[in-house]
Design a protein around this motif. Structure first.
Motif, PDB file in Angstrom:
ATOM      1  N   UNK A  35       0.910  -1.046  -0.001  1.00  0.00           N
ATOM      2  CA  UNK A  35      -0.079  -0.038  -0.121  1.00  0.00           C
ATOM      3  C   UNK A  35       0.782   1.176  -0.199  1.00  0.00           C
ATOM      4  N   UNK A  36       0.927   1.867  -1.083  1.00  0.00           N
ATOM      5  CA  UNK A  36       1.848   2.963  -1.340  1.00  0.00           C
ATOM      6  C   UNK A  36       1.607   4.064  -0.344  1.00  0.00           C
ATOM      7  N   UNK A  37       0.185   4.523  -0.234  1.00  0.00           N
ATOM      8  CA  UNK A  37      -0.489   5.391   0.576  1.00  0.00           C
ATOM      9  C   UNK A  37       0.308   5.572   1.772  1.00  0.00           C
ATOM     10  N   UNK A  38       0.527   4.297   2.152  1.00  0.00           N
ATOM     11  CA  UNK A  38       1.151   4.132   3.748  1.00  0.00           C
ATOM     12  C   UNK A  38       2.456   4.719   3.916  1.00  0.00           C
ATOM     13  N   UNK A  39       3.352   4.353   2.777  1.00  0.00           N
ATOM     14  CA  UNK A  39       4.596   4.376   2.645  1.00  0.00           C
ATOM     15  C   UNK A  39       4.947   6.019   2.660  1.00  0.00           C
ATOM     16  N   UNK A  40       3.899   6.561   1.815  1.00  0.00           N
ATOM     17  CA  UNK A  40       4.206   7.981   1.660  1.00  0.00           C
ATOM     18  C   UNK A  40       3.938   8.964   3.209  1.00  0.00           C
ATOM     19  N   UNK A  41       2.808   8.268   3.585  1.00  0.00           N
ATOM     20  CA  UNK A  41       2.599   8.932   5.349  1.00  0.00           C
ATOM     21  C   UNK A  41       3.701   8.577   6.068  1.00  0.00           C
ATOM     22  N   UNK A  42       4.531   7.496   5.834  1.00  0.00           N
ATOM     23  CA  UNK A  42       5.601   7.201   6.742  1.00  0.00           C
ATOM     24  C   UNK A  42       6.787   8.195   6.390  1.00  0.00           C
ATOM     25  N   UNK A  43       6.988   8.454   4.940  1.00  0.00           N
ATOM     26  CA  UNK A  43       8.175   9.077   4.742  1.00  0.00           C
ATOM     27  C   UNK A  43       8.242  10.808   5.064  1.00  0.00           C
ATOM     28  N   UNK A  44       6.731  11.065   5.114  1.00  0.00           N
ATOM     29  CA  UNK A  44       6.521  12.665   5.652  1.00  0.00           C
ATOM     30  C   UNK A  44       6.668  12.645   7.308  1.00  0.00           C
ATOM     31  N   UNK A  45       6.587  11.589   7.733  1.00  0.00           N
ATOM     32  CA  UNK A  45       6.812  11.591   9.348  1.00  0.00           C
ATOM     33  C   UNK A  45       8.399  11.223   9.618  1.00  0.00           C
ATOM     34  N   UNK A  47      11.817  11.496   7.573  1.00  0.00           N
ATOM     35  CA  UNK A  47      12.517  11.942   6.480  1.00  0.00           C
ATOM     36  C   UNK A  47      13.656  11.053   5.949  1.00  0.00           C
ATOM     37  N   UNK A  48      14.392  10.301   6.978  1.00  0.00           N
ATOM     38  CA  UNK A  48      15.368   9.548   6.411  1.00  0.00           C
ATOM     39  C   UNK A  48      15.057   8.225   5.939  1.00  0.00           C
ATOM     40  N   UNK A  49      13.685   7.781   6.290  1.00  0.00           N
ATOM     41  CA  UNK A  49      13.327   6.528   6.008  1.00  0.00           C
ATOM     42  C   UNK A  49      13.209   6.257   4.329  1.00  0.00           C
ATOM     43  N   UNK A  50      13.613   5.124   4.102  1.00  0.00           N
ATOM     44  CA  UNK A  50      13.515   4.722   2.669  1.00  0.00           C
ATOM     45  C   UNK A  50      12.444   3.701   2.735  1.00  0.00           C
ATOM     46  N   UNK A  51      11.795   3.765   1.325  1.00  0.00           N
ATOM     47  CA  UNK A  51      10.583   2.864   1.219  1.00  0.00           C
ATOM     48  C   UNK A  51      10.684   2.366  -0.012  1.00  0.00           C
ATOM     49  N   UNK A  52       9.799   1.084  -0.162  1.00  0.00           N
ATOM     50  CA  UNK A  52       9.629   0.274  -1.595  1.00  0.00           C
ATOM     51  C   UNK A  52       8.483  -0.369  -1.481  1.00  0.00           C
ATOM     52  N   UNK A  53       7.636  -0.561  -2.324  1.00  0.00           N
ATOM     53  CA  UNK A  53       6.535  -1.379  -2.307  1.00  0.00           C
ATOM     54  C   UNK A  53       6.812  -3.091  -2.812  1.00  0.00           C
ATOM     55  N   UNK A  54       8.339  -2.876  -3.154  1.00  0.00           N
ATOM     56  CA  UNK A  54       8.755  -4.333  -3.871  1.00  0.00           C
ATOM     57  C   UNK A  54       9.574  -4.941  -2.707  1.00  0.00           C
ATOM     58  N   UNK A  55       9.142  -6.214  -2.112  1.00  0.00           N
ATOM     59  CA  UNK A  55       9.900  -6.805  -1.286  1.00  0.00           C
ATOM     60  C   UNK A  55      11.268  -7.306  -1.859  1.00  0.00           C
ATOM     61  N   UNK A  56      11.022  -7.841  -3.070  1.00  0.00           N
ATOM     62  CA  UNK A  56      12.237  -8.401  -3.889  1.00  0.00           C
ATOM     63  C   UNK A  56      13.399  -7.517  -3.692  1.00  0.00           C
ATOM     64  N   UNK A  57      13.281  -6.142  -3.362  1.00  0.00           N
ATOM     65  CA  UNK A  57      14.298  -5.212  -3.594  1.00  0.00           C
ATOM     66  C   UNK A  57      14.943  -5.242  -2.079  1.00  0.00           C
TER      67      UNK A  57
END
Ligand SMILES: NC(=O)c1ccc[n+]([C@@H]2O[C@H](COP(=O)([O-])OP(=O)(O)OC[C@H]3O[C@@H](n4cnc5c(N)ncnc54)[C@H](O)[C@@H]3O)[C@@H](O)[C@H]2O)c1
Length: 346
Positions: A35-45, A47-57
């Motif tokens: 769920x990319x919307x959840x990742x967007x919210x976390x990045x806002x909170x 700033x140094x967090x990295x996110x990806x929707x792909x587990x393979x990465x």
């Protein structure tokens, strides 16, 4: 310093992200969710967090040495297996898996790869659980007669697991920790009201050696929010109320005694009502302590307190309880049940 990733950033996973991010003991914390919307919210909170929707990465990134699996329980086995196979240390939220077969497979995979596997039995990291265990171990409560726990509230209604699998891991893990024993048998009854085949309310009974019995009430369809454990001993009684903001532990100097010399039947049992003591326990967020413990174990290469074997032990009792639940509450002897299960798998 290596990197760490949390997969599954829903209502619980986001707390894991916060704790690992705030502990600042990794180079980089990654969050992964479909769920990319959840990742967007976390990045806002953060700033140094990295996110990806792909587990393979996450799996193919060699800098990431540890993976925390906080997806819904049906995905735990697959996600943890992939992480272990990719050479990562793994922390899996409770329940470790939804079958003892899968739990054992994860434990064996971790052992063969010499990777750590920890399960999120949060209550074991709660300072009040530790204090309560001490009270039992040092004999202050006397002989433990029985324990009951209540874990009920309205929500979160799950669609992949019943209230037993959703809430039960907390109560089973803390019971085994407090008593330092495994149950002899388990029986569970419950009922489905909201969804077909998924119990909203479950009552579990367990018998331990030395006539210690335990009763657990689990429900996500209840007007009260209760997180309470009551221990009745021969000398004293103790109540751990985790919904209390302070004063979570109370020790009652109350007991019933049988007299050896007595004149009338009324004298045979005497009741004692004594003081109530509320010991001071400094309570740090148990999840923070749990996350710190995982990182300590990684650094020191030592097995976690709630390792894969502990996860397996809890899953086995959940499985046996679920068998009872689906068979109108028949008592299930654990040793016999698993001996028969293994012989039928051969
Ligand atoms: N220790 C505790 O006290 C505690 C409390 C609540 C939940 N939990 C556990 O945490 C886990 C998550 O529970 P929750 O309440 O956050 O559930 P949730 O449904 O709110 O969140 C699950 C998240 O996982 C994501 N997800 C599902 N499949 C995925 C996949 N294949 N790849 C990537 N992301 C995926 C979903 O998009 C969602 O964001 C469960 O195992 C639950 O038992 C533990």
């Amino acid at each position: 310093m290596s990197d760490l990733a949390v997969i599954g950033t829903g209502s619980w996973g986001k707390n894991l992200v916060r704790n690992f991010y705030e502990l600042r003991r990794q180079n980089t914390v990654y969050a992964c969710d479909v769920d990319s919307a959840k990742l967007d919210r976390l990045r806002n909170a953060y700033p140094l967090l990295k996110t990806t929707p792909h587990y393979e990465e996450i799996l193919s990134n060699d800098q990431i040495k540890a993976v925390v699996v906080a997806t819904t329980a049906v995905n735990h086995f697959e996600k943890a297996k992939q992480a272990l196979a990719a050479g990562k240390d793994v922390f899996v939220e409770k329940p470790l898996t939804l079958s003892s077969r899968d739990a054992l497979a994860l434990v064996e995979l971790a052992e063969s790869r010499q990777r750590l596997i920890m399960v999120g039995h949060l209550m074991i990291y709660h300072p009040v659980s530790q204090q309560l265990r001490e009270l039992i171990k040092n004999g202050e409560l006397g002989e433990v007669y029985y324990i009951y726990s209540q874990r009920v509230n309205l929500g979160q209604v799950r669609k992949d697991e019943n209230a037993l699998w959703s809430f039960g891991p907390h109560d089973f893990s803390i019971l085994f920790y407090l008593l330092d024993q495994e149950p002899i048998d388990v029986a569970a009854r419950g009922q489905t009201y909201l969804q077909n085949g998924i119990e909203d309310v479950v009552f579990v009974s367990l018998n331990f050696p030395n006539r210690v019995s335990a009763h657990i009430h689990l429900s996500w369809l209840d007007p009260h929010k209760l997180r309470k454990i009551t221990v009745v001993g021969s000398k004293k009684m103790a109540v751990f109320d985790d919904t209390a903001t302070t004063e979570k532990l109370r020790i009652y100097d109350n007991r019933a005694e049988k007299k050896i010399d007595y004149d009338t039947y009324g004298d045979y049992i005497t009741l004692r009502f004594g003081d109530v003591v509320i010991p001071y326990v400094a309570v740090t967020e148990p999840l923070k302590l749990e996350c710190q413990h995982f990182l300590d174990c990684i650094e020191k290469r030592q097995p976690p307190r709630t390792d894969g074997r502990d996860g397996l032990r809890v899953v086995k009792v959940l499985e046996a309880a679920n068998h009872s639940l689906k068979n109108n509450g028949i008592p299930v002897n654990l040793e016999q049940y698993f001996a028969e299960l293994h012989s039928s798998h051969r």
